[in-house]
Design a protein around this motif. Structure first.
Motif, PDB file in Angstrom:
ATOM      1  N   LYS A 116     152.518  43.219  80.647  1.00 21.61           N
ATOM      2  CA  LYS A 116     151.866  42.544  79.525  1.00 21.61           C
ATOM      3  C   LYS A 116     150.354  42.578  79.671  1.00 21.61           C
ATOM      4  O   LYS A 116     149.823  42.451  80.764  1.00 21.61           O
ATOM      5  N   THR A 117     149.709  42.725  78.573  1.00 22.22           N
ATOM      6  CA  THR A 117     148.252  42.674  78.617  1.00 22.22           C
ATOM      7  C   THR A 117     147.835  41.212  78.513  1.00 22.22           C
ATOM      8  O   THR A 117     148.598  40.354  78.092  1.00 22.22           O
ATOM      9  N   ASN A 175     146.077  40.126  76.490  1.00 20.49           N
ATOM     10  CA  ASN A 175     146.024  39.702  75.095  1.00 20.49           C
ATOM     11  C   ASN A 175     147.383  39.196  74.622  1.00 20.49           C
ATOM     12  O   ASN A 175     147.482  38.295  73.812  1.00 20.49           O
ATOM     13  N   ASP A 176     148.473  39.762  75.213  1.00 20.46           N
ATOM     14  CA  ASP A 176     149.797  39.248  74.886  1.00 20.46           C
ATOM     15  C   ASP A 176     149.954  37.812  75.365  1.00 20.46           C
ATOM     16  O   ASP A 176     150.509  36.972  74.678  1.00 20.46           O
ATOM     17  N   HIS A 177     149.458  37.597  76.562  1.00 17.27           N
ATOM     18  CA  HIS A 177     149.548  36.239  77.092  1.00 17.27           C
ATOM     19  C   HIS A 177     148.776  35.272  76.220  1.00 17.27           C
ATOM     20  O   HIS A 177     149.239  34.190  75.903  1.00 17.27           O
ATOM     21  N   ALA A 178     147.618  35.730  75.825  1.00 17.44           N
ATOM     22  CA  ALA A 178     146.785  34.887  74.974  1.00 17.44           C
ATOM     23  C   ALA A 178     147.541  34.543  73.701  1.00 17.44           C
ATOM     24  O   ALA A 178     147.533  33.399  73.241  1.00 17.44           O
ATOM     25  N   ALA A 179     148.239  35.569  73.185  1.00 15.28           N
ATOM     26  CA  ALA A 179     148.980  35.340  71.949  1.00 15.28           C
ATOM     27  C   ALA A 179     150.054  34.298  72.168  1.00 15.28           C
ATOM     28  O   ALA A 179     150.290  33.440  71.332  1.00 15.28           O
ATOM     29  N   ASP A 180     150.717  34.409  73.327  1.00 14.21           N
ATOM     30  CA  ASP A 180     151.753  33.424  73.650  1.00 14.21           C
ATOM     31  C   ASP A 180     151.202  32.022  73.575  1.00 14.21           C
ATOM     32  O   ASP A 180     151.764  31.153  72.940  1.00 14.21           O
ATOM     33  N   HIS A 181     150.087  31.893  74.247  1.00 13.18           N
ATOM     34  CA  HIS A 181     149.524  30.552  74.314  1.00 13.18           C
ATOM     35  C   HIS A 181     149.123  30.065  72.944  1.00 13.18           C
ATOM     36  O   HIS A 181     149.438  28.947  72.555  1.00 13.18           O
ATOM     37  N   ALA A 182     148.498  30.972  72.205  1.00  5.35           N
ATOM     38  CA  ALA A 182     148.043  30.586  70.879  1.00  5.35           C
ATOM     39  C   ALA A 182     149.239  30.175  70.036  1.00  5.35           C
ATOM     40  O   ALA A 182     149.223  29.145  69.362  1.00  5.35           O
ATOM     41  N   ALA A 183     150.313  30.999  70.126  1.00  2.00           N
ATOM     42  CA  ALA A 183     151.481  30.725  69.301  1.00  2.00           C
ATOM     43  C   ALA A 183     152.106  29.387  69.670  1.00  2.00           C
ATOM     44  O   ALA A 183     152.354  28.551  68.815  1.00  2.00           O
ATOM     45  N   GLU A 242     152.222  26.021  67.539  1.00  2.00           N
ATOM     46  CA  GLU A 242     153.528  25.484  67.175  1.00  2.00           C
ATOM     47  C   GLU A 242     153.636  24.007  67.553  1.00  2.00           C
ATOM     48  O   GLU A 242     154.032  23.178  66.751  1.00  2.00           O
ATOM     49  N   ASP A 291     151.460  31.841  61.268  1.00  2.00           N
ATOM     50  CA  ASP A 291     151.167  32.903  62.228  1.00  2.00           C
ATOM     51  C   ASP A 291     149.958  33.707  61.730  1.00  2.00           C
ATOM     52  O   ASP A 291     149.416  33.443  60.659  1.00  2.00           O
ATOM     53  N   HIS A 292     149.588  34.701  62.526  1.00  2.00           N
ATOM     54  CA  HIS A 292     148.416  35.478  62.169  1.00  2.00           C
ATOM     55  C   HIS A 292     148.603  36.165  60.813  1.00  2.00           C
ATOM     56  O   HIS A 292     149.684  36.678  60.515  1.00  2.00           O
ATOM     57  N   HIS A 299     139.000  44.430  69.294  1.00  2.00           N
ATOM     58  CA  HIS A 299     139.877  43.357  69.730  1.00  2.00           C
ATOM     59  C   HIS A 299     139.373  42.671  70.978  1.00  2.00           C
ATOM     60  O   HIS A 299     139.349  41.454  71.075  1.00  2.00           O
ATOM     61  N   THR A 346     142.820  33.880  65.915  1.00  2.00           N
ATOM     62  CA  THR A 346     143.889  33.877  66.924  1.00  2.00           C
ATOM     63  C   THR A 346     144.031  35.300  67.438  1.00  2.00           C
ATOM     64  O   THR A 346     143.942  36.242  66.668  1.00  2.00           O
ATOM     65  N   PRO A 347     144.317  35.476  68.721  1.00  2.68           N
ATOM     66  CA  PRO A 347     144.512  36.833  69.217  1.00  2.68           C
ATOM     67  C   PRO A 347     145.837  37.393  68.717  1.00  2.68           C
ATOM     68  O   PRO A 347     146.806  36.665  68.543  1.00  2.68           O
ATOM     69  N   LEU A 348     145.842  38.696  68.483  1.00  2.91           N
ATOM     70  CA  LEU A 348     147.034  39.365  67.973  1.00  2.91           C
ATOM     71  C   LEU A 348     147.812  39.961  69.128  1.00  2.91           C
ATOM     72  O   LEU A 348     147.230  40.549  70.031  1.00  2.91           O
ATOM     73  N   SER A 349     149.117  39.841  69.068  1.00  6.03           N
ATOM     74  CA  SER A 349     149.935  40.527  70.053  1.00  6.03           C
ATOM     75  C   SER A 349     150.322  41.891  69.497  1.00  6.03           C
ATOM     76  O   SER A 349     150.821  41.997  68.388  1.00  6.03           O
ATOM     77  N   ARG A 357     160.454  28.652  75.107  1.00 10.43           N
ATOM     78  CA  ARG A 357     159.070  28.171  75.072  1.00 10.43           C
ATOM     79  C   ARG A 357     158.931  26.868  75.854  1.00 10.43           C
ATOM     80  O   ARG A 357     157.890  26.568  76.413  1.00 10.43           O
ATOM     81  N   GLN A 413     156.654  32.756  79.809  1.00 13.30           N
ATOM     82  CA  GLN A 413     155.883  33.982  79.587  1.00 13.30           C
ATOM     83  C   GLN A 413     156.721  35.037  78.863  1.00 13.30           C
ATOM     84  O   GLN A 413     156.206  35.935  78.232  1.00 13.30           O
ATOM     85  N   LEU A 451     157.531  35.838  74.367  1.00 12.73           N
ATOM     86  CA  LEU A 451     157.142  36.860  73.378  1.00 12.73           C
ATOM     87  C   LEU A 451     158.273  37.866  73.175  1.00 12.73           C
ATOM     88  O   LEU A 451     158.582  38.245  72.047  1.00 12.73           O
TER      89      LEU A 451
END
Lengths: 389, 201
Positions: free
Chosen positions: A4-5, A7-15, A19, A88-89, B8, B17-20, B88, B169, B172
């Motif tokens: 995972k990058t 940025n994926d982790h960041a997305a997780d947290h943001a999501a 939520e 969501d985004h 990005h 918000t950052p995009l996955s 989650r 983690q 996603l």
């Protein structure tokens, strides 16, 4: 899977943070949405299943509109809250709605392609209301003009919609082999066939054969003379006679067949061909064959039934087997069907095979058979019982 | 996987918000799948009522049965959000339970479809029988393949949860599988109305 990058982790947290932020009791909310979805599904089921008991006040159109609205609501609920598109985004929503827009556009374009052509060449099957029936008489003329115009235009597209090879040379053969009256009378030796005369002879000489059924003839007034003559003498009069009488089947030729021509080109020609030659093995020829049916005993009613209710089952015409299916065309008006019959009987040399006094089909004749409500199998049975050529 | 979105990583201040990337990819796939199903549903609808021989839709479609299988699929979607919520919350036992539930409900739906298909074939409706058969089996068969892939996907997530420790983690991955699953559900919502219900009005 690739690692995972960040940025994926960041997305997780943001999501998850977003939520948690606006859906404190998300499980309860999900249950609520699920209940709504279940309730809508039951309502949809009830709308269709209990339409005649619970929802009698709603017309079919309203039921249809309700069903579409309900399924759109379900669709939106799942996308918004189960797929979390809401909140969501916006990029996701952008991509998905573009896809949806193209999808809906595809649906509309496809149905437009087909329904616009159908409107031009056919009337919708739902036209059974009395008001429509009244209006049809007035519409018939303009409709006819419109149809003949459309007919030629759609002919080509219909032809390639069905991927039958168009065996040009074979078609010509069929026309030539077609048992015309002169061939029938002249040549019992001819390899061509079991025609009217041949058939009825074998029928009468066959001991176990079913007795021919004679249907009541509700339109004897117009065709009385011809029908009587046919009964006595199954074969058509010699072609020479007809021609001598000055214009074969004059009554037919004089009939207005413009509506019928449109109907034929738009609906029949894809199988029976624009030349009426049919397709060997599948779709019987109309050229040369239709007059045989028209002159046979019970043939007029049979032709009307054939158009109204279709035909399914293998039949033999001039020694050639045909096993295509003929659909029912009851959605057309009485006028249109009569006109179609008159068109095919006066085209491709068919008129020459009919006596001058042969009466044109009328809307009343078609209407008289509407109550019969035959199945394709019953039409097939009728054909066998009458021992039609 | 690298960032596909221009600007990005460098201009973070322009984004809310950052995009996955993986999630974006799934949404793009779903958008394209929309078009795919639209073509199949459209084809079914325009050829509807043009079959020359039977069996016709009203002869063999079974509304009560299909309503039940539709309900089962909807409820599997509900279990899917619960599974996502559980992971989650880092609640792995519940995640396993709900994921198994989704796969189970999906399999029930597939069971209904297998029963339906074999019943139809027994009744004489095959892929080559008439236009209804060709378009119906192509459309619902494609959907069934989607459901099958979804079930396998979820089962593999379930297996992974036993192979290595899963944490929030991994949410996603679950979310993306969930998107796919919900999409299969909404496609069925449309098919249920367009193919089954409308036929019996």
């Amino acid at each position: 899977m690739a690692k995972k990058t960040s940025n994926d982790h960041a997305a997780d947290h943001a999501a998850s943070s977003s939520e948690n932020h606006h859906e404190g009791s998300s499980v309860g909310f999900y249950i609520f949405i699920a209940l709504v979805l279940g309730a809508i599904t039951y309502l949809e089921f009830a709308l269709v299943e209990y339409q005649d008991t619970w929802f009698t006040a709603l017309s079919n159109l309203w039921i249809l509109v309700l069903l579409v609205v309900l399924s759109v609501v379900k669709f939106i609920l799942v996308v918004m809250f189960f797929m979390h598109l809401k909140g969501d985004h916006r990029t996701f929503a952008g991509f998905f709605s573009s896809g949806m827009a193209i999808a809906v556009g595809t649906l509309f374009a496809l149905s437009a392609l087909f329904t616009v052509r159908s409107l031009a060449t056919a009337q919708t099957p739902q036209q059974e209301g009395a008001g429509v029936a009244e209006a049809q008489g007035q519409e018939a003329e303009e409709h006819g003009a419109e149809q003949s115009e459309q007919g030629t235009e759609t002919e080509a597209s219909l032809a390639h919609r069905f991927e039958y090879p168009a065996p040009k040379t074979l078609n010509v053969d069929i026309i030539d082999l077609g048992p015309r009256p002169q061939l029938v009378r002249g040549g019992a030796n001819s390899a061509t066939v079991q025609t009217d005369a041949g058939n009825s002879q074998t029928a009468s000489s066959r001991p176990g054969g079913p007795p021919p059924i004679t249907l009541p003839d509700p339109f004897a007034q117009g065709a009385g003379g011809a029908a009587g003559q046919n009964a006595a003498q199954p074969a058509a009069p010699p072609a020479g006679e007809a021609q001598a009488a000055g214009g074969a089947a004059a009554l037919l030729v004089d009939a207005d067949t413009s509506a019928g021509e449109g109907v034929y080109n738009g609906n029949c020609a894809s199988c029976h061909q624009a030349t009426g030659a049919g397709v060997p093995g599948a779709f019987p020829p109309i050229a040369g064959h239709a007059p045989e049916l028209a002159l046979a005993e019970g043939g007029r009613e049979y032709l009307v039934n054939l158009l109204l209710y279709g035909l399914q089952g293998e039949i033999q015409i001039s020694g050639q087997a045909y096993n295509g299916a003929m659909p029912a065309w009851a959605q057309f008006s009485d006028d249109e069907l009569a006109s179609t019959l008159n068109y095919v009987l006066s085209s491709w040399g068919n008129a020459e095979a009919l006596p001058p006094e042969y009466a044109a089909f009328t809307a009343d004749e078609v209407a008289a058979q509407r109550d019969a409500a035959l199945s394709t199998a019953e039409v097939y049975e009728l054909r066998q019982t009458l021992e039609l050529p | 996987m690298s960032s596909l979105i221009p600007g990005h990583t460098t201009h973070t201040e322009h984004r809310s918000t950052p995009l996955s990337d993986r999630k974006l990819l799934m949404w793009i796939f779903l958008a394209s799948d929309c078009m795919f199903f639209a073509a199949l549903i459209g084809t079914y609808l325009v050829y509807n009522g043009r079959s020359l021989v039977g069996p016709y839709p009203t002869d063999i479609l079974d509304i009560p049965l299909t309503t039940v299988s539709t309900f089962v699929l909807l409820m599997s979607s509900f279990l899917m959000v619960l599974a996502l919520h559980a992971i989650r919350m880092n609640d792995i036992p519940k995640f396993r339970l709900w994921t198994l539930g989704v796969a189970f409900f999906g399999s029930i739906f597939l069971g209904f479809q297998v029963y339906e298909f074999s019943h139809f074939i027994y009744e004489g409706l095959t892929l080559q029988q008439n236009l209804f058969g060709s378009t119906f089996f192509t459309l619902t068969g494609t959907h069934g393949v989607h459901v099958t892939i979804g079930v396998l996907w979820l089962l593999s997530l379930l297996i992974i949860s036993y192979v290595r420790p899963m944490t929030s983690q991994d949410a996603l991955s679950v979310e993306i599988a969930g998107l796919y699953w919900h999409f299969v559900d909404i496609v069925w919502i449309v098919i249920f109305t367009a193919v089954y219900l409308v036929e019996f009005i």
